[in-house]
Design an enzyme around this catalytic site. Structure first.
Site, PDB file in Angstrom:
ATOM      1  N   SER A  84      31.198  39.779  45.495  1.00 22.91           N
ATOM      2  CA  SER A  84      31.019  40.496  44.260  1.00 22.91           C
ATOM      3  C   SER A  84      30.967  39.699  42.995  1.00 22.91           C
ATOM      4  O   SER A  84      30.102  39.995  42.181  1.00 22.91           O
ATOM      5  CB  SER A  84      32.158  41.544  44.218  1.00 22.91           C
ATOM      6  OG  SER A  84      32.097  42.450  45.367  1.00 22.91           O
ATOM      7  N   GLU A  85      31.953  38.937  42.840  1.00 23.04           N
ATOM      8  CA  GLU A  85      31.853  37.886  41.686  1.00 23.04           C
ATOM      9  C   GLU A  85      32.300  36.603  41.900  1.00 23.04           C
ATOM     10  O   GLU A  85      33.285  36.474  42.782  1.00 23.04           O
ATOM     11  CB  GLU A  85      32.711  38.650  40.334  1.00 23.04           C
ATOM     12  CG  GLU A  85      31.884  39.491  39.221  1.00 23.04           C
ATOM     13  CD  GLU A  85      31.377  40.837  39.745  1.00 23.04           C
ATOM     14  OE1 GLU A  85      30.657  41.326  39.105  1.00 23.04           O
ATOM     15  OE2 GLU A  85      32.352  41.472  40.614  1.00 23.04           O
ATOM     16  N   THR A  86      31.800  35.562  41.086  1.00 25.99           N
ATOM     17  CA  THR A  86      32.382  34.232  40.807  1.00 25.99           C
ATOM     18  C   THR A  86      32.501  34.234  39.527  1.00 25.99           C
ATOM     19  O   THR A  86      32.138  34.453  38.627  1.00 25.99           O
ATOM     20  CB  THR A  86      31.319  33.245  41.358  1.00 25.99           C
ATOM     21  OG1 THR A  86      31.126  33.387  42.919  1.00 25.99           O
ATOM     22  CG2 THR A  86      32.233  31.886  41.019  1.00 25.99           C
ATOM     23  N   HIS A 127      38.547  42.723  38.733  1.00 28.68           N
ATOM     24  CA  HIS A 127      38.970  42.117  39.948  1.00 28.68           C
ATOM     25  C   HIS A 127      39.079  40.754  39.840  1.00 28.68           C
ATOM     26  O   HIS A 127      39.952  39.863  40.421  1.00 28.68           O
ATOM     27  CB  HIS A 127      38.397  42.618  41.307  1.00 28.68           C
ATOM     28  CG  HIS A 127      37.319  41.878  41.727  1.00 28.68           C
ATOM     29  ND1 HIS A 127      35.896  42.240  41.263  1.00 28.68           N
ATOM     30  CD2 HIS A 127      37.137  40.978  42.772  1.00 28.68           C
ATOM     31  CE1 HIS A 127      35.194  41.316  41.948  1.00 28.68           C
ATOM     32  NE2 HIS A 127      35.861  40.456  42.766  1.00 28.68           N
TER      33      HIS A 127
END
Length: 263
Positions: free
Chosen positions: A45-47, A74
């Protein structure tokens, strides 16, 4: 070049639950296209990438596999977890981002990491866009909006869990994403989050959207401290407290991977 990378499951105490984020501490910024390529390769979802500034705050940036994101809860929780658990910094922490300013993180007495977010309470919408209603399939009881997403409110948690939205229709709502929410069965409220234009089909657990969800449910339920369920396949639990101009969002995290990227 070698970069140390951590993968953390956020808003959970169990591996393979919550929302996974990659965390990459930097001494200096990499080119934007390289950070985006790393995020696409990670396919999470994210880095999150961050650089420590002269005043001790951490300038943080978040990348989905598709694009840079203005605000990610998150991956901020995951970054704080890495800094504290790896002994790279001490609480309280300050993260700095262009779109949201300074985000404070502290460790509560119960061990949860608590983040201070801007209050982004949504506003009711009299005439929702047709693409939203088409994409959801099941008509919501109410529709609201803030700067991040459309909010579709349903009668109960089962309706939220059963939704199978048309992601092609929701994609046309860009740059806004879509959150669906209802009263919870075991928690105060439940939600799911869809972001086909900005990250993927469904986000497992979305800290940032609780800056809007928590104020809505605090007003509706008449109390400022709430426990939230994000009812994705992985699920996550968020502890929220609404203040005048801030929303405190707390959760747990667990380390999944400590490795090295060679570039």
């Amino acid at each position: 070049m070698k970069l140390r990378m951590f993968q953390v499951d956020a808003f959970t105490a169990e591996r393979f639950r919550g929302n996974p984020a990659a965390v990459i501490p930097l001494q200096a910024w990499l080119p934007d296209e390289l950070m985006q390529a790393i995020a696409a390769e990670n396919n999470l979802s994210e880095t999150a990438f961050f650089v420590r500034e002269a005043d001790g705050a951490f300038h943080i940036r978040w990348f989905s596999p598709l694009t840079e994101i203005d605000f990610c809860g998150h991956a901020t929780l995951a970054s704080a977890f890495v800094l504290l658990e790896q002994g790279l910094a001490r609480a309280p922490l300050t993260f700095r981002a262009a779109a949201v300013g300074d985000l404070a993180v502290q460790r509560r007495a119960d061990g949860l990491l608590e983040m201070s977010f801007p209050n982004r309470a949504p506003e009711p919408v009299a005439e929702p866009p047709a693409a939203l209603l088409q994409g959801l399939g099941l008509a919501p009881e109410a529709v609201l909006r803030n700067r991040q997403a459309w909010f579709a409110v349903y009668r109960d948690e089962q309706q939220v869990r059963a939704l199978a939205p048309d992601l092609q229709a929701l994609r046309t709502l860009a740059p806004l994403d879509v959150v669906v929410t209802a009263p919870g069965r075991e928690q105060d409220f439940a939600s799911r989050y869809f972001w086909p234009a900005n990250g993927g089909a469904e986000d497992p657990v979305t800290g940032s959207i609780h800056a809007g969800l928590a104020p809505y449910w605090a007003e509706r339920l008449g109390r400022n401290e709430l426990v939230a369920l994000q009812a994705s396949a992985r699920t996550g639990i968020l502890h929220c407290r609404v203040e005048a101009d801030r929303v405190m969002v707390a959760g747990q995290a667990v380390l999944y991977l400590d490795g090295t990227i060679e570039l």
